[in-house]
Design an enzyme around this catalytic site. Sequence first.
Site, mmCIF file in Angstrom:
data_model
loop_
_atom_site.group_PDB
_atom_site.id
_atom_site.type_symbol
_atom_site.label_atom_id
_atom_site.label_comp_id
_atom_site.label_asym_id
_atom_site.label_seq_id
_atom_site.Cartn_x
_atom_site.Cartn_y
_atom_site.Cartn_z
ATOM 1 N N SER A 195 0.842 -1.192 0.000
ATOM 2 C CA SER A 195 0.000 0.000 0.000
ATOM 3 C C SER A 195 0.878 1.243 0.000
ATOM 4 O O SER A 195 1.874 1.321 0.720
ATOM 5 C CB SER A 195 -0.894 -0.016 1.236
ATOM 6 O OG SER A 195 -1.879 0.967 1.160
ATOM 7 N N SER A 228 2.300 -2.236 4.338
ATOM 8 C CA SER A 228 2.478 -0.803 4.104
ATOM 9 C C SER A 228 3.818 -0.550 3.427
ATOM 10 O O SER A 228 4.782 -1.293 3.614
ATOM 11 C CB SER A 228 2.446 -0.040 5.427
ATOM 12 O OG SER A 228 3.639 -0.263 6.167
ATOM 13 N N ASP A 229 3.862 0.528 2.619
ATOM 14 C CA ASP A 229 5.176 1.050 2.275
ATOM 15 C C ASP A 229 5.813 1.502 3.582
ATOM 16 O O ASP A 229 5.133 1.762 4.575
ATOM 17 C CB ASP A 229 5.044 2.208 1.278
ATOM 18 C CG ASP A 229 6.306 2.423 0.463
ATOM 19 O OD1 ASP A 229 7.382 1.953 0.896
ATOM 20 O OD2 ASP A 229 6.236 3.060 -0.599
ATOM 21 N N TRP A 230 7.136 1.577 3.570
ATOM 22 C CA TRP A 230 7.856 1.810 4.815
ATOM 23 C C TRP A 230 7.512 3.174 5.403
ATOM 24 O O TRP A 230 7.704 4.212 4.773
ATOM 25 C CB TRP A 230 9.347 1.667 4.561
ATOM 26 C CG TRP A 230 9.883 0.278 4.781
ATOM 27 C CD1 TRP A 230 11.038 -0.041 5.436
ATOM 28 C CD2 TRP A 230 9.313 -0.979 4.383
ATOM 29 N NE1 TRP A 230 11.214 -1.413 5.460
ATOM 30 C CE2 TRP A 230 10.173 -2.010 4.827
ATOM 31 C CE3 TRP A 230 8.156 -1.341 3.698
ATOM 32 C CZ2 TRP A 230 9.914 -3.360 4.610
ATOM 33 C CZ3 TRP A 230 7.898 -2.692 3.471
ATOM 34 C CH2 TRP A 230 8.757 -3.671 3.924
ATOM 35 N N ALA A 232 4.464 4.215 5.927
ATOM 36 C CA ALA A 232 3.229 4.775 5.360
ATOM 37 C C ALA A 232 2.044 4.684 6.309
ATOM 38 O O ALA A 232 1.098 5.454 6.178
ATOM 39 C CB ALA A 232 2.886 4.062 4.048
#
Length: 819
Positions: A195, A228-230, A232
Amino acid sequence: MEHPEYADVVETALAKLDLDAKARLLAGQDLWSLPALPEIGLGSLVMSDGPVGVRGASWDPGDPSLVLPSPTALAATWDPDLARRAGQVLAQEARRKGVHVLLAPTINLHRSPRGGRHFESYSEDPLLTARIGAAYVAGVQDGGVGATVKHFVANDAETDRFTVDNRVGARALRELYLAPFEQIIADARPWLLMSAYNSVNGSTMTENRDLQIGVLRQEWGYDGVVVSDWLAARDTVRAITGGLDVAMPGPTTVFGPRLAAAVRDGRVAESVVDDAVRHVLLLAARVGLLAGAEPAVPTSRLPAPLDTETIAREIATGSMVLVRNTDQILPLDPAALSRVALIGRAARDARILGGGSATVYPARVISPLDGLRAALPDGVALTYAMGADPDNELDVPRDGFTLRTVLRDADGDILADAPLPFGRVRWMSTDLPGGADFDALDSVEITGTYTPHESGTHHFGVSGPGPFRLVVAGAVLLPGTEPQPGGDVLNAVLGNRYTAGGAAELEAGRPVEISLTNLRPKGDFGLIRGVAFALGHRAPDRDDDALIAEAVAAATGADTAVVVVATTERVESEGFDRASLRLPGRQDDLVAAVAAANPRTVVVVNAGAPVEMPWRADVAAVLLTWFPGQEGGAALADVLLGAAEPGGRLPTTWPEHLADAPVSEVTPTDGVLAYDEGPFVGYRAWQRAGTEPAFPFGYGLGYTTWEYEDIEVAGDTVHVRIRNTGIRSGREVVQVYVAPADSSADAPDRPERQLAGFATVTAGPGASVEASITIAERAFQIWDEGANAWATIPGGYRVEVGHSVTDLAMTTRVEVAGH
């Protein structure tokens, strides 16, 4: 569930976990892994960045990685079979490094040529993106490693990427930006999806319930993990109820103890947490980390080992796009050559991959200079000249530096002392060298010697937060009293920005001592704690006019002059979008001068995304090599000398000038970036604007010629027969486009034509070959915003086949009924 045999083992494991264990499993335990839960026989799941190589669980140059060509290069092959082998060889690398999940592929679209991560995505077209992406995912998962399609969704630029709200109409969202995700999920069943940072239509993606649950889970039936993207994930309750399963990285995230507390105080139902845990346990079962579950790909079914260097070289040659070849100057005939001039900084110091989080470190790199030296016959003189230097900025020191790092506590006692392959440090709090205690760490020194190749004024500097004490050859260049302006951990990690520190007069061949001490090395970016900074160096300045004159002298009288031009990490990288498409430095002047001196000038463009080429009509040939990976120099020699054909076709439109691009805006206004162009990006937008680019989508020349002889449509399949009319074997990408043949006042606004299928074929001289290509049903559909559903538009359509979106050799007509 794709593997129903996992249902029982997943439910059994879930039933053994208490709330705290479940919440802990949904949060990273560090930068790259999830925690092990021995009570249920669950191992720790390790993730790693891709997409061109598997870095592993740390940024360790001492643990080298295979480096494949960039994603734009892979898409330029238009070859799903080759993309699948790319995935398989990366899975092989992942297993070697103990990695269970590869954080790739990136399937966002080339909405604007300015996009900073353009090189890390495939194409401007959703169908080409989906076909290449699905094959890549299948290849990775053939090897028992989870693939992660990212970034969901509309994450198409870098400017303000953490906060931007991308406003996308429902039709454009469905027809363009969601389409590759939808098809890859249907065709390849990826085990993970990432995401994105950005918001879409007011909701940040990690909390976007309509898209992550309504579309992804309920409509598409996705059963994998949403990670999640890091950094995010922002809010515990909104993220878990919005469909996020795993918040990365750790050890501190919005999940873990915060999620358990939200359940206990009634803000989140435990059943919602259980659903997320099921997804993670299913992933663990698939990769072989859950006791009692056979992995999705047992060892006995793993693909046969692939030769990594062969695959890298094959992708590189298959991706190179020949866009100009006056009088068929290419391929060069080695037997007819006596002297070749090779020009350009990037010919010697190859740029093999893009900058940012996807950076990996190869064990070897074959530069164009290396490749041509090895391939040219004895007796052919190869003369090298640098020409204009594209990069007059500080960069990470490598050649000539022998460095180590020394970590000390507040008393000055050494906590660790370790070699450093080059002058950049990237450590998480949990993986300091020698297992040093992060809390005890007080300073980090990069120290060693530098032996210059050139005499003169050498420039030094730093990247990241300080303060720094920098000493070169006994001279103090930075005193260690002030933080560096603009220094931050993110820039140090991505490696794009340096601050000048000072200069020193050095003598070629005479070693000098060098020391850079970070007096406050510990930093954070969001919830990440660690150490990230770098030493910067630049060799003495040389006059560009003199360098260009040297290049002209080398080119004058040569049988051929090959000029390699390139972007740099300062103009094309993750973390920022491009301000222009111009080549950095005076490379345009260099090409113009060499072309004036030698009419047989071949220009090799070493860039991951479009660049302007004001000299393109003045040179004999132009070859696009993208970022070609570690074997790029050998592949380039193969193509230039005719051992291989430049098999690539453009996966994205190349404008003449940035100002010509119909869609280029990447900068939000008041936090909002409006996708006002609707479903018209890439070649769709160029057609609508009625303007011509430098080179259209799908374009590329080969070393032979083709005649399209016959076309027939049977059901949803197009049968095309073509003949190789040249004198050597060749490869053609047969492209099928569908265009509405009838128009009416009430017809929806649709692209003039759109890609509906493609196939690659090969044939010998004079031979014919047939391609059978399935037409995508979506070519006849639009997203009906009123009905909130796909709608087939009945009527007549032209089915067109040919070499590119603007070079169509044959056409037939089909009638489509509505339903």
